[in-house]
Write an enzyme that holds these catalytic residues in place. Structure first.
Site, PDB file in Angstrom:
ATOM      1  N   LYS A 140      59.679  65.411  49.387  1.00  0.00           N
ATOM      2  CA  LYS A 140      60.386  64.222  49.866  1.00  0.00           C
ATOM      3  C   LYS A 140      61.130  63.575  48.702  1.00  0.00           C
ATOM      4  CE  LYS A 140      59.170  60.058  49.960  1.00  0.00           C
ATOM      5  NZ  LYS A 140      60.467  59.494  49.478  1.00  0.00           N
ATOM      6  N   GLU A 172      51.683  60.015  38.626  1.00  0.00           N
ATOM      7  CA  GLU A 172      52.374  59.394  37.497  1.00  0.00           C
ATOM      8  C   GLU A 172      52.884  58.064  38.019  1.00  0.00           C
ATOM      9  OE1 GLU A 172      54.901  57.771  35.407  1.00  0.00           O
ATOM     10  OE2 GLU A 172      56.279  59.418  35.830  1.00  0.00           O
ATOM     11  N   CYS A 222      59.768  54.218  33.761  1.00  0.00           N
ATOM     12  CA  CYS A 222      58.366  53.843  33.582  1.00  0.00           C
ATOM     13  C   CYS A 222      57.975  53.852  32.114  1.00  0.00           C
ATOM     14  CB  CYS A 222      57.460  54.760  34.391  1.00  0.00           C
ATOM     15  SG  CYS A 222      57.686  56.510  34.007  1.00  0.00           S
ATOM     16  N   GLU A 235      56.458  45.304  35.443  1.00  0.00           N
ATOM     17  CA  GLU A 235      57.530  46.170  34.944  1.00  0.00           C
ATOM     18  C   GLU A 235      58.880  45.509  35.218  1.00  0.00           C
ATOM     19  OE1 GLU A 235      57.284  50.795  34.817  1.00  0.00           O
ATOM     20  OE2 GLU A 235      56.450  50.155  36.731  1.00  0.00           O
TER      21      GLU A 235
END
Length: 487
Positions: A183, A259, A293, A390
């Site tokens: 996906k 992750e 990230c 973040e």
């Protein structure tokens, strides 16, 4: 000569890819993909649902035994051809990537080179899958240990690195002999669809890789997880989504690789070389407009160096050119969408309200596209939202510290532990800090840690498992032990 992006998109398979064929979604639905530099629609792709998901995972299960029996050398050659095809199409892939997600063309070309390397790396690893044969300590039993493909694997990637994230997953899955259902991200599916066509051209057999684009990711992935046919899930994305997927995978005891989010500390020690510190900070902060990230989220600077470091970093940040990444001379492209700009705007406003000072940027521009200027904030307080969230944007948040112990405490105060950066002229200090930091990766005097030959991954709520390196293929292999009595 590179085709126009319109011609590139016109030549893409934009449906659901199952058993080697592109087909419409069973519902007939589609969704639009936008150019974040303009807000304009550039393509429409199939919007898959539960029925498409079931067809994909059934296809993967049906082809698993045959694919696993393909010799390792043949799988290796497919990946080697895919590596070369990606490089041969660098300019087209880079233009497509920049148009659908915004990063400047130079960075997009860099991602193509980086992402292609995963195909080459795992082409070499495919023929090195080993095992073991020995006697038990008492001499009465022979042990034979083999490594076998884990089986049909679910692959889910984010929008920020449309090529590298999928080559990092497809590479080891192909090398290990696993069939796959994939996906791509809703915001940036086009690069993935282009690479799917290249894999077919490289010789990947029908049924080995199925691709379902969708605006209903929960529906599609849950259908895969609960199918009883999938044996592995590899996910790159946010920690909240990763936790939900882990709960779902527990129902069928699927192998998982995660992750997840990051909140990277970047520590500038009192003995740091200023030029090294600024260069590394720019690399760690501004790659992909900060939408990574691994981006430096909290830049911790020794108080004695804060003023000079802030001045040098501000000069570099203020000199960057913002604009449509497909144009020459652009350093900073748009963020991926309006929600991303809203988030960055709110985080900066919150920090300023709590006492942070703006040294450059900090104002959301008007006009088309989803842009935010390179921004430097100093004296950011510990209770500012961006210290625990973040940023995912071009904002450098500077925080002073007085001792190494304080820097480590600040760095480790986060529930995340993907990557950390340390800038120091002392090897001893660098090694000590690297050992003390709760992080899966450390960049010592560098702002770039990603490398296909190295294990990528984090600790704490930044994830499980590793991608790349010597251990990357292990995520797609099971260990089998056969006991044989010695007669």
């Amino acid at each position: 000569m590179t085709r126009s992006v319109t011609d590139i998109i016109a030549g893409l398979g934009t449906g659901i890819h199952i058993d080697g064929q592109w087909r419409p979604a069973q519902s007939g639905a589609g969704f639009d993909v936008q150019n974040p530099a303009t807000g304009e629609t550039i393509a429409s792709v199939a919007d898959g649902g539960r029925a498409d998901a079931r067809a994909a995972i059934e296809t993967a299960a049906a082809h698993q035994k045959q694919w696993a029996a393909v010799p390792a050398r043949e799988r290796s050659e497919i990946l080697r051809r895919a590596y070369q095809l990606v490089l041969d199409h660098t300019d087209e892939i880079a233009l497509l990537m920049t148009t659908e997600m915004g990063k400047p063309l130079d960075q997009a070309r860099g991602e193509v080179a980086y992402g292609a390397e995963f195909f080459r790396w795992f082409a070499e690893e495919a023929v090195r899958i080993g095992g073991d044969a020995r006697r038990s300590p008492d001499g009465k039993t022979r042990f034979i240990v083999t490594r076998e493909p884990v089986g049909p694997s679910i692959l889910i990637t984010p929008w920020n690195f449309p090529l590298a994230m999928i080559s990092r997953k497809i590479g080891p899955a192909v090398a290990a002999g696993c069939t796959m259902v994939y996906k791509p991200a809703e915001l940036t599916p086009l690069t993935s669809l282009y690479v799917t066509d290249l894999l077919v051209e490289a010789g990947l057999p029908p049924g080995v890789l199925s691709v379902v684009s969708t605006t209903s990711p929960g529906e599609v992935t849950e259908a895969w997880i609960d199918s009883g046919k999938a044996r592995k899930l590899s996910f790159t994305g946010s920690t909240p989504v990763g936790k939900l997927l882990l709960e779902q995978c527990a129902r069928g005891v699927l192998r998982t690789s995660m992750e997840l989010g990051g909140n990277a500390p970047f520590i500038v020690c009192e003995d740091a070389d200023l030029s090294v510190a600024v260069s590394a900070a720019m690399a760690a902060k501004m790659r992909n407009m900060g939408e990574a990230c691994t981006a430096a989220n909290r830049i911790l600077v020794h108080r004695s160096r804060l003023e000079e470091f802030a001045a040098a970093l501000t000069a570099e940040m203020a000199a960057l050119t913002v604009g449509d990444g497909t144009r020459d001379g652009i350093d900073v492209g748009p963020l991926v969408g309006p929600d991303a700009v809203d988030k960055v705007t709110e985080l900066v406003a919150d920090a300023v309200d709590r006492g942070a000072r703006v040294l450059c940027g900090g104002q959301r521009p008007t006009g088309p596209g989803y842009f935010y200027p390179p921004t430097v904030l100093t004296d950011v307080p510990a209770d500012a939202d961006l210290m625990s969230t973040e940023i995912f944007g071009p904002v450098a948040a500077l925080v002073p510290f007085d001792t190494d112990a304080e820097a480590v405490e600040l760095a480790n105060s986060s529930p995340f532990g993907l990557v950390a950066y340390v800038i120091t002229e002392s090897l001893d200090r660098g090694l000590v800090l690297s050992e003390e930091l709760e992080s899966g990766m450390v960049g010592l005097n560098t702002g770039l840690v990603s490398n296909p030959a190295a294990p990528f991954g984090g600790v704490k709520q930044s994830g499980l498992g590793r991608e790349g390196g010597l251990t990357g293929i292990d995520e797609f292999l099971e260990t089998k032990y056969v006991a044989i009595p010695v007669r």
